[in-house]
Design a protein around this motif. Structure first.
Motif, mmCIF file in Angstrom:
data_model
loop_
_atom_site.group_PDB
_atom_site.id
_atom_site.type_symbol
_atom_site.label_atom_id
_atom_site.label_comp_id
_atom_site.label_asym_id
_atom_site.label_seq_id
_atom_site.Cartn_x
_atom_site.Cartn_y
_atom_site.Cartn_z
ATOM 1 N N GLN A 31 0.817 -1.207 0.000
ATOM 2 C CA GLN A 31 0.000 0.000 0.000
ATOM 3 C C GLN A 31 0.853 1.261 0.000
ATOM 4 O O GLN A 31 0.375 2.323 -0.335
ATOM 5 C CB GLN A 31 -0.911 0.018 1.232
ATOM 6 N N VAL A 32 2.081 1.138 0.420
ATOM 7 C CA VAL A 32 2.973 2.295 0.515
ATOM 8 C C VAL A 32 4.296 1.943 -0.130
ATOM 9 O O VAL A 32 4.393 0.964 -0.848
ATOM 10 C CB VAL A 32 3.172 2.714 1.995
ATOM 11 N N ASP A 33 5.303 2.710 0.137
ATOM 12 C CA ASP A 33 6.605 2.505 -0.484
ATOM 13 C C ASP A 33 7.342 1.348 0.184
ATOM 14 O O ASP A 33 8.134 1.535 1.083
ATOM 15 C CB ASP A 33 7.415 3.803 -0.361
ATOM 16 N N ARG A 34 7.052 0.137 -0.230
ATOM 17 C CA ARG A 34 7.708 -1.057 0.292
ATOM 18 C C ARG A 34 8.329 -1.802 -0.881
ATOM 19 O O ARG A 34 7.687 -1.990 -1.903
ATOM 20 C CB ARG A 34 6.713 -1.983 0.991
ATOM 21 N N PRO A 35 9.559 -2.275 -0.744
ATOM 22 C CA PRO A 35 10.206 -2.916 -1.879
ATOM 23 C C PRO A 35 9.738 -4.336 -2.169
ATOM 24 O O PRO A 35 9.895 -4.808 -3.261
ATOM 25 C CB PRO A 35 11.684 -2.912 -1.495
ATOM 26 N N PHE A 36 9.174 -5.066 -1.191
ATOM 27 C CA PHE A 36 8.790 -6.443 -1.428
ATOM 28 C C PHE A 36 7.310 -6.643 -1.169
ATOM 29 O O PHE A 36 6.734 -6.030 -0.297
ATOM 30 C CB PHE A 36 9.559 -7.394 -0.510
ATOM 31 N N LEU A 37 6.741 -7.545 -1.930
ATOM 32 C CA LEU A 37 5.332 -7.917 -1.760
ATOM 33 C C LEU A 37 5.244 -9.403 -1.464
ATOM 34 O O LEU A 37 6.030 -10.178 -1.953
ATOM 35 C CB LEU A 37 4.551 -7.697 -3.062
ATOM 36 N N PHE A 38 4.260 -9.793 -0.703
ATOM 37 C CA PHE A 38 3.883 -11.202 -0.635
ATOM 38 C C PHE A 38 2.397 -11.222 -0.885
ATOM 39 O O PHE A 38 1.629 -10.737 -0.071
ATOM 40 C CB PHE A 38 4.225 -11.847 0.708
ATOM 41 N N GLU A 39 1.985 -11.727 -2.031
ATOM 42 C CA GLU A 39 0.601 -11.601 -2.459
ATOM 43 C C GLU A 39 -0.218 -12.861 -2.270
ATOM 44 O O GLU A 39 -1.407 -12.850 -2.531
ATOM 45 C CB GLU A 39 0.560 -11.201 -3.932
ATOM 46 N N ARG A 40 0.363 -13.950 -1.868
ATOM 47 C CA ARG A 40 -0.372 -15.196 -1.771
ATOM 48 C C ARG A 40 -0.398 -15.706 -0.344
ATOM 49 O O ARG A 40 0.551 -15.549 0.391
ATOM 50 C CB ARG A 40 0.298 -16.276 -2.619
ATOM 51 N N ALA A 41 -1.472 -16.373 -0.010
ATOM 52 C CA ALA A 41 -1.510 -17.063 1.277
ATOM 53 C C ALA A 41 -0.525 -18.227 1.178
ATOM 54 O O ALA A 41 -0.426 -18.875 0.154
ATOM 55 C CB ALA A 41 -2.913 -17.573 1.552
ATOM 56 N N SER A 42 0.210 -18.480 2.236
ATOM 57 C CA SER A 42 1.228 -19.512 2.217
ATOM 58 C C SER A 42 0.786 -20.734 2.986
ATOM 59 O O SER A 42 0.207 -20.626 4.056
ATOM 60 C CB SER A 42 2.523 -18.971 2.829
ATOM 61 N N ALA A 43 1.098 -21.893 2.444
ATOM 62 C CA ALA A 43 0.833 -23.131 3.160
ATOM 63 C C ALA A 43 1.921 -23.381 4.203
ATOM 64 O O ALA A 43 1.777 -24.247 5.046
ATOM 65 C CB ALA A 43 0.780 -24.296 2.173
ATOM 66 N N MET A 44 3.004 -22.625 4.123
ATOM 67 C CA MET A 44 4.096 -22.779 5.073
ATOM 68 C C MET A 44 3.760 -21.995 6.330
ATOM 69 O O MET A 44 3.121 -20.968 6.289
ATOM 70 C CB MET A 44 5.399 -22.233 4.466
ATOM 71 N N SER A 45 4.231 -22.481 7.466
ATOM 72 C CA SER A 45 3.953 -21.769 8.715
ATOM 73 C C SER A 45 4.793 -20.504 8.822
ATOM 74 O O SER A 45 4.407 -19.570 9.499
ATOM 75 C CB SER A 45 4.192 -22.683 9.910
ATOM 76 N N HIS A 46 5.937 -20.466 8.165
ATOM 77 C CA HIS A 46 6.794 -19.289 8.184
ATOM 78 C C HIS A 46 7.387 -19.085 6.794
ATOM 79 O O HIS A 46 7.720 -20.048 6.117
ATOM 80 C CB HIS A 46 7.948 -19.470 9.167
ATOM 81 N N LEU A 47 7.532 -17.863 6.422
ATOM 82 C CA LEU A 47 8.204 -17.513 5.186
ATOM 83 C C LEU A 47 8.994 -16.254 5.483
ATOM 84 O O LEU A 47 8.421 -15.264 5.951
ATOM 85 C CB LEU A 47 7.195 -17.235 4.062
ATOM 86 N N THR A 48 10.295 -16.308 5.253
ATOM 87 C CA THR A 48 11.129 -15.143 5.479
ATOM 88 C C THR A 48 11.802 -14.773 4.171
ATOM 89 O O THR A 48 12.418 -15.627 3.532
ATOM 90 C CB THR A 48 12.203 -15.421 6.557
ATOM 91 N N ILE A 49 11.656 -13.522 3.790
ATOM 92 C CA ILE A 49 12.314 -13.008 2.594
ATOM 93 C C ILE A 49 13.250 -11.899 3.063
ATOM 94 O O ILE A 49 12.819 -10.968 3.739
ATOM 95 C CB ILE A 49 11.300 -12.428 1.590
ATOM 96 N N ARG A 50 14.529 -12.029 2.713
ATOM 97 C CA ARG A 50 15.492 -11.011 3.112
ATOM 98 C C ARG A 50 16.377 -10.675 1.912
ATOM 99 O O ARG A 50 16.903 -11.564 1.256
ATOM 100 C CB ARG A 50 16.354 -11.504 4.273
ATOM 101 N N TYR A 51 16.516 -9.402 1.651
ATOM 102 C CA TYR A 51 17.400 -8.937 0.591
ATOM 103 C C TYR A 51 18.593 -8.251 1.235
ATOM 104 O O TYR A 51 18.446 -7.357 2.055
ATOM 105 C CB TYR A 51 16.672 -7.959 -0.338
ATOM 106 N N ASP A 52 19.797 -8.696 0.859
ATOM 107 C CA ASP A 52 21.025 -8.087 1.349
ATOM 108 C C ASP A 52 21.585 -7.235 0.212
ATOM 109 O O ASP A 52 22.113 -7.772 -0.770
ATOM 110 C CB ASP A 52 22.024 -9.163 1.770
#
Length: 169
Positions: A31-52
């Motif tokens: 909705q605002v200035d964010r570099p990453f999106l997660f648009e789908r519901a996940s079947a995984m209990s955790h999902l971590t996305i990190r950009y270095d």
């Protein structure tokens, strides 16, 4: 589901890394200035996305903290798997900004040259995981056939940057 966001140039995020924790089936829509999106519901209990940013590396953990075997799909893509469970544990994309860059003809595609070096069992597992979520939400797989002989087909992939990067060029 845990989503880790890192700022990009021009981002309004206040620090080098910001973390957002969402409910298991929640959706995060930019909705605002964010570099990453997660648009789908996940079947995984955790999902971590990190950009270095200094190393231009995208780290995606489908099961953070879980042990894994690394499968080098090419010099820029490492798929971490649990062979016993036949599941994807994580994905690392080196030189992410290059691989995620779009061309006037669409996304860039890269040969999965490392697949040829895998055992038959690991190659079959990698292909199976590449074709389904959660991996397919980040990478699209197809094949390049230099001629009509499908036995000569080379597996190729492209990064689904529009699914995780806001305003992908």
């Amino acid at each position: 589901m845990r989503l880790t966001l890192a700022p990009t140039e021009g981002s309004s995020l206040p620090s080098t890394e910001s973390v957002f924790t969402l409910g298991l089936c929640a959706r995060y829509i930019d909705q605002v200035d964010r570099p990453f999106l997660f648009e789908r519901a996940s079947a995984m209990s955790h999902l971590t996305i990190r950009y270095d940013e200094p190393s231009d590396t995208l780290h995606v953990a489908f099961a953070p903290g879980r042990g894994a075997t690394g499968l080098e799909l090419n010099e820029n893509i490492l798929l971490r798997v649990d062979p016993a469970e036949r599941t994807a544990v994580g994905l690392t994309v080196f030189n992410y900004s290059l691989l995620a860059q779009r061309t006037p003809m669409g996304p860039r595609s890269f040969a999965l040259t490392g697949m040829a070096d895998l055992s038959d069992e690991m190659r079959d597992l990698a292909l199976s995981l590449l074709l389904r979520e959660p991996v397919s939400a980040f990478l699209t797989i197809s094949a390049y056939s230099p001629d009509a002989n499908l036995a000569d087909a080379v597996p190729i992939t492209s990064v689904q940057a529009e699914r995780i990067t806001a305003g992908a060029a």
